[in-house]
Scaffold this motif. Structure first.
Motif, PDB file in Angstrom:
ATOM      1  N   LEU A 288      41.918  45.181  38.440  1.00  0.00           N
ATOM      2  CA  LEU A 288      40.836  45.483  37.904  1.00  0.00           C
ATOM      3  C   LEU A 288      39.793  45.413  38.893  1.00  0.00           C
ATOM      4  O   LEU A 288      38.755  45.857  39.137  1.00  0.00           O
ATOM      5  CB  LEU A 288      40.769  45.263  36.501  1.00  0.00           C
ATOM      6  CG  LEU A 288      39.442  45.784  35.738  1.00  0.00           C
ATOM      7  CD1 LEU A 288      39.625  47.345  35.631  1.00  0.00           C
ATOM      8  CD2 LEU A 288      39.295  45.049  34.335  1.00  0.00           C
ATOM      9  N   GLN A 289      39.518  43.932  39.332  1.00  0.00           N
ATOM     10  CA  GLN A 289      38.609  43.766  39.920  1.00  0.00           C
ATOM     11  C   GLN A 289      38.487  44.153  41.422  1.00  0.00           C
ATOM     12  O   GLN A 289      37.262  44.689  41.937  1.00  0.00           O
ATOM     13  CB  GLN A 289      38.456  41.972  40.019  1.00  0.00           C
ATOM     14  CG  GLN A 289      37.328  41.174  40.854  1.00  0.00           C
ATOM     15  CD  GLN A 289      37.265  39.906  40.538  1.00  0.00           C
ATOM     16  OE1 GLN A 289      38.127  39.387  40.384  1.00  0.00           O
ATOM     17  NE2 GLN A 289      36.207  39.262  41.221  1.00  0.00           N
ATOM     18  N   ARG A 290      39.660  44.247  41.946  1.00  0.00           N
ATOM     19  CA  ARG A 290      39.693  45.085  43.111  1.00  0.00           C
ATOM     20  C   ARG A 290      39.151  46.548  43.193  1.00  0.00           C
ATOM     21  O   ARG A 290      38.545  47.129  44.005  1.00  0.00           O
ATOM     22  CB  ARG A 290      41.023  44.880  43.786  1.00  0.00           C
ATOM     23  CG  ARG A 290      41.122  45.541  45.252  1.00  0.00           C
ATOM     24  CD  ARG A 290      42.485  45.590  45.673  1.00  0.00           C
ATOM     25  NE  ARG A 290      42.986  45.932  46.975  1.00  0.00           N
ATOM     26  CZ  ARG A 290      43.825  46.528  47.366  1.00  0.00           C
ATOM     27  NH1 ARG A 290      45.073  46.293  46.687  1.00  0.00           N
ATOM     28  NH2 ARG A 290      43.957  47.095  48.810  1.00  0.00           N
ATOM     29  N   MET A 291      39.614  47.309  41.995  1.00  0.00           N
ATOM     30  CA  MET A 291      39.163  48.474  41.841  1.00  0.00           C
ATOM     31  C   MET A 291      37.589  48.816  41.645  1.00  0.00           C
ATOM     32  O   MET A 291      37.061  49.917  42.186  1.00  0.00           O
ATOM     33  CB  MET A 291      39.895  49.174  40.660  1.00  0.00           C
ATOM     34  CG  MET A 291      39.495  50.580  40.251  1.00  0.00           C
ATOM     35  SD  MET A 291      40.295  51.283  38.981  1.00  0.00           S
ATOM     36  CE  MET A 291      39.500  50.521  37.397  1.00  0.00           C
ATOM     37  N   PHE A 292      36.934  47.688  41.339  1.00  0.00           N
ATOM     38  CA  PHE A 292      35.593  47.688  41.094  1.00  0.00           C
ATOM     39  C   PHE A 292      34.752  46.976  42.356  1.00  0.00           C
ATOM     40  O   PHE A 292      33.540  47.038  42.292  1.00  0.00           O
ATOM     41  CB  PHE A 292      35.147  47.042  39.759  1.00  0.00           C
ATOM     42  CG  PHE A 292      35.115  47.826  38.525  1.00  0.00           C
ATOM     43  CD1 PHE A 292      33.907  48.613  38.229  1.00  0.00           C
ATOM     44  CD2 PHE A 292      36.220  48.123  37.838  1.00  0.00           C
ATOM     45  CE1 PHE A 292      33.989  49.509  37.201  1.00  0.00           C
ATOM     46  CE2 PHE A 292      36.188  49.037  36.729  1.00  0.00           C
ATOM     47  CZ  PHE A 292      35.266  49.678  36.482  1.00  0.00           C
ATOM     48  N   THR A 293      35.418  46.644  43.236  1.00  0.00           N
ATOM     49  CA  THR A 293      34.927  46.032  44.261  1.00  0.00           C
ATOM     50  C   THR A 293      33.970  46.838  45.266  1.00  0.00           C
ATOM     51  O   THR A 293      32.583  46.757  45.295  1.00  0.00           O
ATOM     52  CB  THR A 293      35.871  45.450  45.462  1.00  0.00           C
ATOM     53  OG1 THR A 293      36.495  44.370  44.863  1.00  0.00           O
ATOM     54  CG2 THR A 293      35.147  44.626  46.449  1.00  0.00           C
ATOM     55  N   ARG A 294      34.464  48.186  45.618  1.00  0.00           N
ATOM     56  CA  ARG A 294      33.680  48.814  46.321  1.00  0.00           C
ATOM     57  C   ARG A 294      32.688  49.539  45.515  1.00  0.00           C
ATOM     58  O   ARG A 294      31.383  49.905  45.800  1.00  0.00           O
ATOM     59  CB  ARG A 294      34.590  50.157  46.961  1.00  0.00           C
ATOM     60  CG  ARG A 294      35.340  49.492  48.151  1.00  0.00           C
ATOM     61  CD  ARG A 294      35.731  50.574  48.824  1.00  0.00           C
ATOM     62  NE  ARG A 294      36.514  49.950  50.420  1.00  0.00           N
ATOM     63  CZ  ARG A 294      36.788  50.534  51.355  1.00  0.00           C
ATOM     64  NH1 ARG A 294      36.844  52.080  51.171  1.00  0.00           N
ATOM     65  NH2 ARG A 294      37.322  50.470  52.409  1.00  0.00           N
ATOM     66  N   PRO A 295      32.992  50.011  44.247  1.00  0.00           N
ATOM     67  CA  PRO A 295      31.989  50.790  43.495  1.00  0.00           C
ATOM     68  C   PRO A 295      30.754  49.761  43.225  1.00  0.00           C
ATOM     69  O   PRO A 295      29.542  50.046  43.284  1.00  0.00           O
ATOM     70  CB  PRO A 295      32.606  50.968  42.132  1.00  0.00           C
ATOM     71  CG  PRO A 295      33.979  51.070  42.504  1.00  0.00           C
ATOM     72  CD  PRO A 295      34.421  50.443  43.497  1.00  0.00           C
ATOM     73  N   LYS A 296      30.954  48.369  43.210  1.00  0.00           N
ATOM     74  CA  LYS A 296      29.834  47.617  42.992  1.00  0.00           C
ATOM     75  C   LYS A 296      29.011  47.489  44.248  1.00  0.00           C
ATOM     76  O   LYS A 296      27.797  47.336  44.096  1.00  0.00           O
ATOM     77  CB  LYS A 296      30.323  46.216  42.812  1.00  0.00           C
ATOM     78  CG  LYS A 296      29.592  44.991  42.376  1.00  0.00           C
ATOM     79  CD  LYS A 296      30.030  43.799  41.842  1.00  0.00           C
ATOM     80  CE  LYS A 296      28.988  42.783  41.449  1.00  0.00           C
ATOM     81  NZ  LYS A 296      28.067  42.523  42.523  1.00  0.00           N
TER      82      LYS A 296
END
Length: 967
Positions: A288-296
């Motif tokens: 989950l954190q990796r999925m939001f790395t680029r969006p962040k």
């Protein structure tokens, strides 16, 4: 020989014998791989012996019931072809010995088996699967030790340890179910409230509903860090969404900010769609954190950009700041370069749209041309009076250099403004020209765009080349089909239309309605939607975790440096369009509106270049031989030609009726003698009087201050004629070249040249017969000395006046005008050519180029005539010389000359002092200009000015007479 015959070189007798190493390997028994043992009790043993070349084949154990039983040599022997007969086999053994029976009575019915029960009895599939370590490879009985790490025991044991033991109890939080945590974190990352997170409208941030919530299997500190990570992401998401909604819902006076808000909204929507698709694949917190790395990272970049934009007050500041942010990101080589460049491109679309409308690449609404609301931000309007004493106004376009974004080169910005001015002249004067109606002539209208990649640069060049070819063909067809008469009528009708609303003209109304219906019938344009689709696809691609870094590097390698890309993107289309527009506009100005004739009129009257006008004007102002136009009681004004007789009258200034009587007919009569008028257009003097002169040329009275009026009322003063001026208003197409500032300079030059002509006229009246008369009546020495002083004064004054007049009219006026007239004459000849649109015909020619050449000519004249502010000291000294000459001539007309000999000496001394001051001021001015010539960029203009001053000094005082002679 026998041994040699039995020797065989290609035979190796011991090739089949195993080596010693092989025997050792057979003897070695490894514990890693155990030998395979076939079950001898459950299978029949079949011994097969085959003797070939006296080699014994070892026994083979087979579990196949169809294995050979009589030996391989017999069972595998092929039949003899000579004795083989086709038919049934003999001595076939019965099938009973095979162990299979087909009798149904002997077979027992199969019992019903429950497959699920069998699977349950067998247990899990991987029950016999063991995980081996290096120790278990060598020792199958090795027991693996139990891990001492609590994290290996599972999240429940870790949470129980934190809650139960005293060292961890103070740092423990309240664990929350894993599915609840994952769902809440996902919603918080997208800027949505959830069970664990709520949005605070006052602080505009996300806050946890449970302060000490803990993720199962994680410490409280780690849990708070993860929660803060997702809350920050959600806060950025929420702020960007609020910014986009506020701008799009309430609107903004800056279209670039609206475009940026739409781009941000599209990026957020694409980001949310992509994360929604990938959400079901998440099984752990790390995923989950990796999925939001680029969006962040995307959200942080957009948030930084929005913060810069919200502080901007103009559209140009928005574009400049977004560009700087994009340039900084490109220099880092980040995978965000494509994304931020696309954001910049979408933000810049409204500005490019306005530029396209201004330069004529996109049609504009048929509104009044003076409406500033339809103009780009870098174009302003300036309402000015057409004449000094008139209420008529004209709208002049003003270039606002500060309203141009920083990334646009200055030369491109100037070219954009000049193209727009020229295309607006065409639209008002030639609305049917292909440059104004290219949509109706099926000429593809190119669009201005930024070539941010290397492959798109060539596409822009090809598009510009195609547009140039098609537009030139359309213009040539239009020139062949049009005639001069229809062109003039079209110009006159559009000149009248430009001062009124577009709906006054029925043809323009029908034309506009036809275009409107065509536009409404066409399918909606999807250009902007396709741009947003490109942004969505880019966001989807950037949010793909599987994208390789090498792909990102290849993508960034194709990006042109932003500063270079923007500097080169506009040039292909702008310079092709500029050349065609300027050449067409100049052809219109020279052929339809006779620009060169108007310039010659200005030279003939303002610069006193027409000899007939100069003679008529000087006689009407100064000649004592003409009848006086002054009104006297009891004396009617009789005479065919009357004058003001300045210098022979005591009352001044003249009345308005006197001016009308004296100056009436001078302009019209001298206009017929101009050599610039075509012989076919010459008419009689009576016809010239009946029609108006170009630009409404006429005499007028200048508005003066009280101090200036006091100077004018003295007939012997140098300022006696300062009230007289010429009035000229250029027609609308020509006002782009003949500017108000140029008319002010023409007026200043006319005012000064009129003073020079007056002084020269007065000095010429002191001719040699008067001198002879004075000498003949001189008897005593004192009187003879006085007469000699008067004669010397006359000769020096005449020398000075002749030298000044000759220098000012030849070097100051004629030389700059001849250079400019030659330039315009050659340009007019090239524009008459049928191939005037070629680059070699009118390269560098434009409305701005002619205007600059015209203003440069006036600048040279102002400098040569000492009318610059920096030359005020020289002008004051020159006015003192003129005043001394005029006072001396006035004194000579007085009968009390014999009684005041000291006054003559005082006037002569003041004259010589003024001449010396004038020459000294000229030398100092020349020395200063010589020092400035050493500076870069100022050498040519100052060198020419300094050369004119040196020529004047040499003409006035070559031998240093005024410097060496004592006062």
């Amino acid at each position: 020989m026998e041994q040699s015959e039995s020797f065989e070189p290609f035979k190796w007798p011991d090739i089949e014998r195993p080596t010693s190493l092989h025997s050792e390997a057979i003897a070695y028994q490894s514990d890693l791989f155990t030998p395979i043992n076939l079950d001898r009790q459950s299978h029949a043993r079949v011994a097969v012996e085959l003797e070939t070349d006296k080699t014994l084949v070892s026994s083979i154990e087979l579990g196949n019931p169809y294995a050979p039983t009589n030996g391989l040599a017999k069972d595998l022997q092929l039949p003899d072809l000579e004795s083989f007969k086709f038919g049934p086999l003999e001595d076939v053994e019965s099938l009973d010995s095979s162990g299979f029976s087909s009798d149904p009575e002997n077979s027992k019915p199969a019992e019903h088996e429950d497959i699920w029960e069998v699977a349950f009895d067998l247990g899990p599939v991987n029950k016999d699967v063991f995980y081996y370590s290096w120790e278990a490879f060598h020792n199958p009985r090795h027991d693996e030790p139990i891990s001492a790490y609590v994290s290996e025991a599972g999240p429940s044991v870790f949470d129980a340890l934190q809650a139960g033991h005293s060292p961890f109890r103070a740092r423990a939080g309240r664990p929350v179910a894993t599915n609840v945590v994952f769902r809440s974190l996902y919603e918080a990352g997208l800027g949505r409230p959830s069970v664990l997170f709520a949005f605070n409208d006052k602080t505009h941030t996300f806050e946890p509903t449970i302060q000490d919530s803990q993720i199962p299997g994680c410490s409280l500190r780690l849990s708070q860090s993860v929660l803060q990570y997702f809350m920050t992401c959600g806060t950025h998401f929420r702020r960007l969404r609020r910014f986009s909604h506020r701008i799009t819902a309430h609107g903004s006076r800056m279209p670039e900010k609206v475009a940026l808000a739409n781009a941000v909204s599209s990026a957020l929507l694409a980001m949310e769609e992509r994360l929604t698709v990938r959400a079901p694949q998440i099984q752990s917190l790390l995923q989950l954190q990796r999925m939001f790395t680029r969006p962040k990272l995307l959200l942080e970049l957009l948030h930084e950009t929005i913060e810069l934009v919200e502080k901007s007050k103009t559209s140009e500041e928005i574009l400049s700041r977004v560009f700087k942010k994009a340039a900084q990101m490109v220099t880092t080589g980040s995978w965000l370069s494509d994304f931020i460049l696309e954001i910049f491109r979408l933000t810049c679309d409204p500005w490019l749209y306005g530029v396209e409308q201004w330069v004529g690449l996109r049609p504009e609404l048929p509104i009044k041309h003076a409406d500033a609301g339809s103009l780009p931000s870098f174009v302003g309007t300036d309402d000015r009076q057409t004449m000094e004493n008139s209420s008529d106004h004209q709208t002049d376009y003003v270039f606002r250099q500060g309203q141009i974004p920083d990334f646009v080169p200055p030369e491109d910005a100037t070219a954009i403004f000049e193209i727009g001015v020229a295309i607006h002249i065409l639209r008002r004067q030639h609305s049917a020209h292909p440059l104004c109606t290219h949509r109706n002539r099926f000429i593809p209208s190119p669009r201005l765009e930024w070539a941010l990649r290397l492959d798109s640069m060539q596409r822009l060049v090809d598009s510009a080349t195609t547009y140039e070819t098609e537009l030139k063909a359309a213009i040539r067809n239009f020139d062949i089909g049009s005639t001069s008469d229809t062109t003039v009528r079209d110009n006159e009708s559009h000149c009248e239309l430009s001062e009124s609303h577009v709906w006054v003209d029925s043809d323009a109304q029908v034309h506009w309605l036809h275009e409107s219906v065509t536009t409404l019938d066409a399918p909606p344009s999807k250009q902007y939607e396709s741009s947003l689709d490109t942004l969505r696809e880019m966001v989807w691609r950037d949010l793909t975790i599987e994208s390789q870094p090498r792909e990102c590097l290849e993508t960034s390698a194709q990006i042109t440096p932003p500063t270079l890309a923007l500097a080169l993107s506009l040039k292909p289309m702008l310079y092709v369009h500029a050349h065609i527009v300027h050449a067409t506009t100049l052809r219109l100005l020279f052929q339809s509106h006779h620009l060169r004739s108007h310039l010659c009129v200005l030279h003939a009257y303002y610069l006193l270049g027409n000899g007939t006008f100069l003679v008529r004007l000087t006689n009407a102002l100064f000649s004592p031989e003409l009848a006086s136009a002054e009104r006297r009681r009891g004396a009617p004004r009789i005479g065919q030609t009357m004058g003001l007789q300045l210098g022979n009258r005591s009352t001044w200034p003249p009345a308005s009726s006197e001016l009308r009587l004296v100056l009436m007919g001078i302009l019209s009569e001298s206009y017929g003698s101009l050599e610039t008028i075509d012989s076919k257009k010459r008419t009689s003097q009576h016809a010239i009087r009946d029609r108006d002169l170009p630009g409404g040329l006429s005499f007028a009275v200048r508005q003066l201050s009280e101090e200036e009026i006091e100077k004018c009322i003295q007939p012997d003063s140098l300022h006696a004629l300062d009230f007289l001026r010429l009035q000229y208003s250029p027609p609308e197409p020509l006002d782009a070249i003949i500017r108000p500032l140029s008319l002010q300079r023409y007026d200043a030059i006319f005012k000064f040249l009129l003073r020079v002509v007056r002084v020269h006229w007065v000095v010429d009246q002191q001719s040699s017969p008067l001198t002879t008369e004075v000498i003949s009546r001189s008897t005593d020495r004192s009187r003879q000395a006085l007469d000699n002083l008067v004669i010397r004064f006359r000769f020096e004054a005449k020398h000075f006046a002749d030298s000044i007049a000759s220098h000012f009219f030849t070097i100051g006026v004629c030389a700059p005008w001849c250079h400019f007239d030659t330039y315009t004459q050659k340009l007019e000849m090239r524009l008459k050519d049928a191939y005037y649109l070629d680059q070699d015909k009118t390269s560098g020619a434009s409305v701005s180029a002619i205007r600059e050449a015209h203003e440069t000519m006036l600048d040279k004249m102002m400098t040569a005539l000492f009318l610059r502010k920096r030359q005020a000291r020289v002008m004051r000294a020159l006015e003192e010389v003129f005043d001394a000459i005029l006072k001396f001539t006035a004194f000579q007309r007085d009968e009390e000359l014999e009684q005041e000999p000291n006054l003559v000496r005082e006037l002569y001394a003041s004259f010589r002092r003024a001449v010396r001051d004038f020459l000294g001021a000229c030398r100092r001015t020349g020395e200063k200009e010589a020092e400035k010539m050493k500076q870069p960029g100022l050498g040519s203009a100052l060198e020419e000015s300094n050369g004119a001053v040196e020529m004047l000094l040499g003409h006035l005082c070559m031998n240093g007479y005024y410097e060496n002679l004592p006062l």
